[in-house]
Design an enzyme around this catalytic site. Structure first.
Site, PDB file in Angstrom:
ATOM      1  N   LYS A 189     -12.580  46.275  19.997  1.00  7.08           N
ATOM      2  CA  LYS A 189     -11.871  46.647  21.146  1.00  7.08           C
ATOM      3  C   LYS A 189     -10.442  46.940  20.692  1.00  7.08           C
ATOM      4  O   LYS A 189      -9.286  47.492  20.961  1.00  7.08           O
ATOM      5  CB  LYS A 189     -11.487  45.121  21.892  1.00  7.08           C
ATOM      6  CG  LYS A 189     -12.926  44.766  22.474  1.00  7.08           C
ATOM      7  CD  LYS A 189     -12.707  43.642  22.931  1.00  7.08           C
ATOM      8  CE  LYS A 189     -12.519  42.310  22.067  1.00  7.08           C
ATOM      9  NZ  LYS A 189     -13.596  42.028  21.588  1.00  7.08           N
ATOM     10  N   ARG A 249     -12.216  34.051  28.292  1.00  2.34           N
ATOM     11  CA  ARG A 249     -13.389  33.390  27.282  1.00  2.34           C
ATOM     12  C   ARG A 249     -14.435  32.937  28.523  1.00  2.34           C
ATOM     13  O   ARG A 249     -15.459  33.178  28.264  1.00  2.34           O
ATOM     14  CB  ARG A 249     -13.041  32.612  26.103  1.00  2.34           C
ATOM     15  CG  ARG A 249     -12.529  32.960  25.145  1.00  2.34           C
ATOM     16  CD  ARG A 249     -12.286  32.256  23.560  1.00  2.34           C
ATOM     17  NE  ARG A 249     -10.752  33.199  22.897  1.00  2.34           N
ATOM     18  CZ  ARG A 249     -12.261  33.175  21.993  1.00  2.34           C
ATOM     19  NH1 ARG A 249     -13.196  33.769  21.327  1.00  2.34           N
ATOM     20  NH2 ARG A 249     -10.780  33.882  21.092  1.00  2.34           N
ATOM     21  N   ARG A 278     -18.765  46.252   5.926  1.00  8.41           N
ATOM     22  CA  ARG A 278     -17.186  46.075   6.006  1.00  8.41           C
ATOM     23  C   ARG A 278     -17.276  45.836   4.302  1.00  8.41           C
ATOM     24  O   ARG A 278     -17.474  44.269   4.118  1.00  8.41           O
ATOM     25  CB  ARG A 278     -16.197  45.816   6.453  1.00  8.41           C
ATOM     26  CG  ARG A 278     -16.227  45.924   8.002  1.00  8.41           C
ATOM     27  CD  ARG A 278     -15.106  45.093   8.860  1.00  8.41           C
ATOM     28  NE  ARG A 278     -14.616  45.140  10.004  1.00  8.41           N
ATOM     29  CZ  ARG A 278     -15.180  44.768  10.706  1.00  8.41           C
ATOM     30  NH1 ARG A 278     -14.622  42.982  10.202  1.00  8.41           N
ATOM     31  NH2 ARG A 278     -14.577  44.837  11.874  1.00  8.41           N
ATOM     32  N   ARG A 312     -15.014  40.106   3.311  1.00  5.37           N
ATOM     33  CA  ARG A 312     -14.627  38.518   3.950  1.00  5.37           C
ATOM     34  C   ARG A 312     -15.618  37.796   4.919  1.00  5.37           C
ATOM     35  O   ARG A 312     -16.952  37.628   5.019  1.00  5.37           O
ATOM     36  CB  ARG A 312     -13.803  38.762   5.326  1.00  5.37           C
ATOM     37  CG  ARG A 312     -12.346  39.783   4.710  1.00  5.37           C
ATOM     38  CD  ARG A 312     -11.688  40.043   6.267  1.00  5.37           C
ATOM     39  NE  ARG A 312     -12.374  41.219   6.861  1.00  5.37           N
ATOM     40  CZ  ARG A 312     -11.503  42.261   6.728  1.00  5.37           C
ATOM     41  NH1 ARG A 312     -10.145  42.232   6.518  1.00  5.37           N
ATOM     42  NH2 ARG A 312     -11.920  43.279   7.385  1.00  5.37           N
ATOM     43  N   ARG A 357     -20.999  34.288  15.749  1.00  2.00           N
ATOM     44  CA  ARG A 357     -20.339  34.847  16.780  1.00  2.00           C
ATOM     45  C   ARG A 357     -20.954  34.722  18.254  1.00  2.00           C
ATOM     46  O   ARG A 357     -19.812  34.859  19.307  1.00  2.00           O
ATOM     47  CB  ARG A 357     -18.973  35.531  16.051  1.00  2.00           C
ATOM     48  CG  ARG A 357     -17.677  34.303  15.324  1.00  2.00           C
ATOM     49  CD  ARG A 357     -17.239  35.097  14.266  1.00  2.00           C
ATOM     50  NE  ARG A 357     -16.280  36.640  14.931  1.00  2.00           N
ATOM     51  CZ  ARG A 357     -16.300  36.728  14.362  1.00  2.00           C
ATOM     52  NH1 ARG A 357     -16.711  37.428  13.022  1.00  2.00           N
ATOM     53  NH2 ARG A 357     -15.101  38.020  14.328  1.00  2.00           N
TER      54      ARG A 357
END
Length: 214
Positions: free
Chosen positions: A13, A88, A123, A156, A167
């Site tokens: 997004k 949300r 990542r 991270r 999540r």
């Protein structure tokens, strides 16, 4: 053009929001940024938000809706806006509707969970410069090292698999029901709903968005 973006974290997004903002000249409204700005400005709503946050509580839907209304009345929103990360939940979507905040397009970025995990967990970042790599999709020239400085790359905390999966569970419980909600709104002619295949390369997703938004 008033747009809501839906999709799990890591569905792409953010990348496409940047494109939509530039192409259609509309600002992105993030509730986090909005809350911080309101608190900083010391407005009446900002003071209320600060008191709630200082007490370690969650800001109420009513207050967020009031902030959204205040924000979209500003000059830079005259051609529309892009909402990411809000609403949300279904109560938030209902509250938006009751407040008379209408939306032209709801875009759902559809990506399977396993691909999202793959995308995020792979990542690697060079923290001092903010350069981001990916072990599979955008690897550094030397494994584990930044291309420019040769310094170590790190992962991270938010990009660790356990955090990502947590999540995703939260997203499916809280936010995924909005897909059904906005599909019904579209059937009733209150908005347009489009599912975007977020597994495609960035340029193809961009082309799909241009077709949808015109």
């Amino acid at each position: 053009m008033r747009i809501i973006l839906l999709g799990a974290p890591g569905a792409g997004k953010g990348t496409q929001a940047q494109f939509i903002m530039e192409k259609y000249g509309i600002p992105q409204i993030s509730t986090g940024d909005m809350l911080r700005a309101a608190v900083k400005s010391g407005s009446e709503l900002g003071k209320q938000a600060k008191d709630i946050m200082d007490a370690g509580k969650l800001v109420t839907d009513e207050l967020v809706i009031a902030l959204v209304k205040e924000r979209i009345a500003q000059e830079d929103c005259r051609n529309g806006f892009l909402l990411d990360g809000f609403p949300r939940t279904i109560p938030q979507a209902d509250a938006m509707k009751e407040a008379g905040i209408n939306v032209d397009y709801v875009l759902e970025f559809d990506v399977p969970d396993e691909l999202i995990v793959d995308r995020i967990v792979g990542r690697r970042v060079h923290a001092p410069s903010g350069r981001v790599y990916h072990v599979k999709f955008n690897p550094p020239k030397v494994e584990g090292k930044d291309d420019v400085t040769g310094e170590e790359l790190t992962t991270r905390k938010d990009d660790q698999e356990e955090t990502v999966r947590k999540r995703l569970v939260e997203y499916h419980q809280m936010t995924a029901p909005l897909i059904g909600y906005y599909s019904k709104e579209a059937e009733a002619g209150n908005t347009k709903y489009a599912k975007v295949d977020g597994t495609k390369p960035v340029a193809e997703v961009r082309a799909d968005l241009e077709k949808i938004l015109g």
